[in-house]
Design an enzyme around this catalytic site. Structure first.
Site, PDB file in Angstrom:
ATOM      1  N   ARG A 176      -3.004   3.788  -4.941  1.00  0.00           N
ATOM      2  CA  ARG A 176      -4.389   4.232  -4.756  1.00  0.00           C
ATOM      3  C   ARG A 176      -5.370   3.059  -4.653  1.00  0.00           C
ATOM      4  O   ARG A 176      -6.536   3.248  -4.316  1.00  0.00           O
ATOM      5  CB  ARG A 176      -4.822   5.119  -5.933  1.00  0.00           C
ATOM      6  CG  ARG A 176      -4.038   6.398  -6.051  1.00  0.00           C
ATOM      7  CD  ARG A 176      -4.538   7.202  -7.224  1.00  0.00           C
ATOM      8  NE  ARG A 176      -5.907   7.619  -7.036  1.00  0.00           N
ATOM      9  CZ  ARG A 176      -6.296   8.710  -6.403  1.00  0.00           C
ATOM     10  NH1 ARG A 176      -5.392   9.496  -5.885  1.00  0.00           N
ATOM     11  NH2 ARG A 176      -7.557   9.012  -6.286  1.00  0.00           N
ATOM     12  N   GLY A 232     -14.597   6.789  -7.635  1.00  0.00           N
ATOM     13  CA  GLY A 232     -15.651   7.482  -6.891  1.00  0.00           C
ATOM     14  C   GLY A 232     -16.810   6.542  -6.637  1.00  0.00           C
ATOM     15  O   GLY A 232     -16.678   5.322  -6.793  1.00  0.00           O
ATOM     16  N   GLU A 274      -0.492   7.094  16.891  1.00  0.00           N
ATOM     17  CA  GLU A 274       0.101   6.974  15.557  1.00  0.00           C
ATOM     18  C   GLU A 274       0.983   5.723  15.465  1.00  0.00           C
ATOM     19  O   GLU A 274       0.977   5.023  14.447  1.00  0.00           O
ATOM     20  CB  GLU A 274       0.887   8.258  15.238  1.00  0.00           C
ATOM     21  CG  GLU A 274       1.637   8.274  13.932  1.00  0.00           C
ATOM     22  CD  GLU A 274       0.788   8.031  12.686  1.00  0.00           C
ATOM     23  OE1 GLU A 274      -0.439   8.071  12.756  1.00  0.00           O
ATOM     24  OE2 GLU A 274       1.395   7.760  11.637  1.00  0.00           O
ATOM     25  N   GLU A 298      -1.611  -1.101  10.607  1.00  0.00           N
ATOM     26  CA  GLU A 298      -1.728  -0.931   9.145  1.00  0.00           C
ATOM     27  C   GLU A 298      -0.817  -1.888   8.376  1.00  0.00           C
ATOM     28  O   GLU A 298      -1.247  -2.487   7.402  1.00  0.00           O
ATOM     29  CB  GLU A 298      -1.318   0.493   8.736  1.00  0.00           C
ATOM     30  CG  GLU A 298      -2.390   1.533   8.871  1.00  0.00           C
ATOM     31  CD  GLU A 298      -1.892   2.917   8.462  1.00  0.00           C
ATOM     32  OE1 GLU A 298      -2.651   3.630   7.808  1.00  0.00           O
ATOM     33  OE2 GLU A 298      -0.753   3.301   8.813  1.00  0.00           O
TER      34      GLU A 298
HETATM   35  C1  G6P Z   1      -5.733   6.957   4.216  1.00  0.00           C
HETATM   36  C2  G6P Z   1      -4.249   6.659   4.278  1.00  0.00           C
HETATM   37  C3  G6P Z   1      -3.663   7.234   5.570  1.00  0.00           C
HETATM   38  C4  G6P Z   1      -3.982   8.718   5.674  1.00  0.00           C
HETATM   39  C5  G6P Z   1      -5.483   8.994   5.554  1.00  0.00           C
HETATM   40  C6  G6P Z   1      -5.771  10.487   5.411  1.00  0.00           C
HETATM   41  O1  G6P Z   1      -6.394   6.235   5.200  1.00  0.00           O
HETATM   42  O2  G6P Z   1      -4.012   5.277   4.201  1.00  0.00           O
HETATM   43  O3  G6P Z   1      -2.265   7.043   5.566  1.00  0.00           O
HETATM   44  O4  G6P Z   1      -3.510   9.202   6.890  1.00  0.00           O
HETATM   45  O5  G6P Z   1      -5.993   8.361   4.384  1.00  0.00           O
HETATM   46  O6  G6P Z   1      -5.221  10.933   4.211  1.00  0.00           O
HETATM   47  P1  G6P Z   1      -4.801  12.427   3.897  1.00  0.00           P
HETATM   48  O7  G6P Z   1      -4.282  12.375   2.493  1.00  0.00           O
HETATM   49  O8  G6P Z   1      -6.056  13.242   4.004  1.00  0.00           O
HETATM   50  O9  G6P Z   1      -3.782  12.834   4.892  1.00  0.00           O
END
Ligand code: G6P
Length: 615
Positions: free
Chosen positions: A27, A101, A488, A495
């Site tokens: 995270r 947050g 993608e 990334e």
């Molecule tokens: C971040 C992650 C991505 C993901 C995106 C949306 O940027 O690094 O891998 O696709 O969030 O996240 P979610 O949990 O909403 O699919």
């Protein structure tokens, strides 16, 4: 982003907090810290810039023990990654607070607290909350009451955990806009941003709801809802095992998660298909009633999930004949939208906690949609709780920051939704046989096996990756429903390998990107069997004519074969509708191997975080 852990037990909790942080590192990982109340009822803290391993070293050098503590791993928003900005933040060396947050009115609060004599030692928005709670504690002499009064004054999003050395039997936590769960132990309690952090100590969880404030003592918990009323929240049993959070024999979570795809695709289909159709119950009773009324679909998501939505647009318009729009959540939520009559609002999310997607859902709920549906991977997440309907992908916990198995299971779930919409929109008799649906159901059943076969290309792809390690740019091409797959592929490469990559619909090549093509620009194309493949072949010739180096993933029937300037890897034959799912796999493996060759941090790429719970 940012991970929180809190613990209150009769045993020493330092190791529990540290292990929790390691499990939450996906995270955020630019700094970390822990604070505990020791046996002399004094607050102690260790913090370090960098990954959790750095704070672990600090703890080895200067151990601390306590039965009450909070910990945090950070993804910087306000203030650079540094020890001074790392959480927990203390107030008067008596109170410690961790936060995930963004507090939007922090400057205003900071100026008030500065006037009241508080001295700030960080650039964070969080430190104001620590001082604010401290100030109120002076007045109220009860941590719960102080936190309750403080959150009334906060604008923005937060998940908080707070301790005070004068109340060594109490852990107070609260959430609004950022996720927080309570872990229920035997005579001990925990809290965390994600249940994964606590699987080492419990498998029973309470998912706090928006605006909840919880007070944990050794043997009980008390929850107040956003109106300040005492509420009971259900205790849920964790069903997913603990293994998913371990790397096993794999070098990286990303590689493990890529290889889990055959199994999780099968899990996503399990119980949802009958012989020749998608089971009507697959989407739940509410969907059976609502889907026949749907005249338009609006999909909203972020990142990789957004790409899944882009593929679904091709499917929904082609197979269900229903207009479909797709938009990134951060744009959609701030736009003045026109909502068509009987439009279904669909969110896609691995985590179910992405702040922009969640805000878009809340906005949509006021905007006059027929209903909302989320396709999500995390049961009990905010999107699942706040949507009218949910269709769970069964990918299991995804730890690698770059999403892989979550994407292909999202696509699989989206195809199920497409077929349910098709039946609802086209068949006056809902039980009528639909040969195309039957064909696709059969193809779906074969998908896990085909994914397994595709992954066997791993060694060849690893070899191919050697041609990329020295490159600075790459171009991905696809057409039709494979344009989002090219997007993608490019996203994965940038990334985790930090190579600048762009994706184009191959037909757009001549309108600009062709100018970039030379031998230093590898061009990756996905060429499944479909109506557009001949056009794609012409586009590939345009690249070859400019000396570009081509890497093509192709269906054998396309007759694309390796030749000078063009390497070709053949994938197993697959139904053209399902091809986007399969053609994603080699692009994931390619990025992975390029990143490994470049020596980047595959699972935790710089500046990114997995779950983006801030705007
Ligand atoms: C971040 C992650 C991505 C993901 C995106 C949306 O940027 O690094 O891998 O696709 O969030 O996240 P979610 O949990 O909403 O699919």
């Amino acid at each position: 982003m940012c991970g929180i852990v809190g613990a209150l037990a009769e045993r020493n909790v330092t190791a529990i907090l540290l292990e929790g942080l390691k499990r939450l590192e996906y995270r955020g990982y630019d700094s970390a810290g822990l604070a505990v109340v020791n046996k002399d009822q004094q607050l102690q803290r260790r913090r370090a810039q960098g990954k959790v391993a750095e704070v672990e070293k600090r703890l080895e050098a200067e151990p601390m023990k306590g039965h009450l503590g909070v910990a945090h791993t950070r993804w910087a928003t306000h203030g650079v990654p540094s020890e001074a900005n790392a959480h927990p933040h203390l107030s008067s060396d008596e109170l410690a607070l961790v936060h995930n947050g963004i507090i939007e009115n922090y400057l205003e609060l900071k100026s008030r607290l500065t006037k009241a004599g508080y001295r700030f030692t960080s650039d964070t928005d969080t430190e104001v909350v620590a001082h604010l709670v401290h100030q109120l504690y002076q007045e109220k002499q009860d941590l719960t009451v102080a936190v309750e009064a403080a959150i009334q004054q906060l604008e923005g999003a937060y998940a908080l955990a707070v301790i005070h050395q004068d109340q060594p039997q109490k852990l107070v936590c609260a959430r609004k806009g950022s996720p927080l769960v309570i872990g229920v132990g035997m005579g001990e309690y925990f809290c965390a941003s994600d249940p994964l952090a606590l699987l080492q100590v419990t498998d029973r969880f309470i998912y706090l709801e928006e605006g909840d404030l919880a007070t944990l003592t050794l043997d009980q918990h008390a929850i107040l809802d956003r109106q300040g009323q005492a509420v009971e929240r259900e205790i849920c049993q964790w069903q997913h095992g603990n293994q998913a959070a371990e790397k096993g024999s794999y070098k990286h979570f990303m590689l493990k998660e890529i290889h889990e795809q055959p199994a999780v695709l099968a899990a996503t289909l399990e119980g949802r298909l009958s012989d020749r159709r998608v089971l009507p119950q697959a989407l739940g009773a509410k969907a059976m009633e609502l889907l026949p009324r749907v005249k338009q679909v609006q999909i909203v998501a972020c990142g990789t999930s957004y790409h899944a939505g882009m593929v679904a647009r091709y499917w929904i318009e082609k197979l269900a004949g229903i207009p479909c729009q797709v938009e990134v959540a951060s744009e959609y939520r701030y736009r003045e939208v026109v909502v068509a009559e009987n439009a279904l609002f669909v969110t896609l999310s691995q985590s179910g906690e992405t702040a922009d997607t969640l805000a878009a859902l809340r906005f949509a709920k006021e905007a006059g949609y027929l209903a909302s549906l989320t396709i999500c991977n995390v049961p009990g997440s905010s999107l699942v709780r706040e949507s009218d309907m949910s269709l769970m992908t069964q990918a299991g916990p995804e730890i690698g920051v770059a999403s892989t198995k979550a994407f292909t299971t999202q696509l699989t779930a989206l195809l199920l939704l497409t077929l349910a919409l098709r039946r609802a929109a086209q068949a006056s008799n809902q039980d009528a046989d639909d040969p195309l649906e039957a064909e696709l159901v059969e193809a779906l059943r074969a998908l896990p096996r085909l994914a397994e076969e595709t992954l066997q290309l791993d060694a060849e792809i690893e070899k191919l990756s050697e041609d990329f390690a020295e490159k600075h740019h790459a171009l991905f091409l696809g057409r039709g429903s494979h344009f989002p797959i090219a997007l993608e592929g490019a996203l994965k490469l940038k990334e985790i390998s930090y190579i600048h990559a762009e994706a184009y619909p191959a037909g757009e090549l001549k309108h600009g990107p062709l100018a970039l093509v030379d031998k230093e620009m590898p061009v990756i194309a996905v060429a499944p069997r479909d109506d557009l493949v001949d056009k794609l072949k012409s586009n590939l010739q345009e690249v070859r004519a400019r000396g570009g180096e081509l890497f093509v993933f192709a269906d054998p029937v396309t007759l694309l074969e390796p030749e000078e300037g063009m390497q070709v890897l053949h994938l197993p034959e697959v139904h053209e509708v399902l091809a986007p799912i399969l053609y994603t796999l080699p692009l994931q493996l390619l990025s992975y191997h390029v990143a490994v060759l470049k020596g980047t941090d595959v699972d935790q790429p710089r500046n990114l975080a997995k779950s983006v719970t801030v705007e």
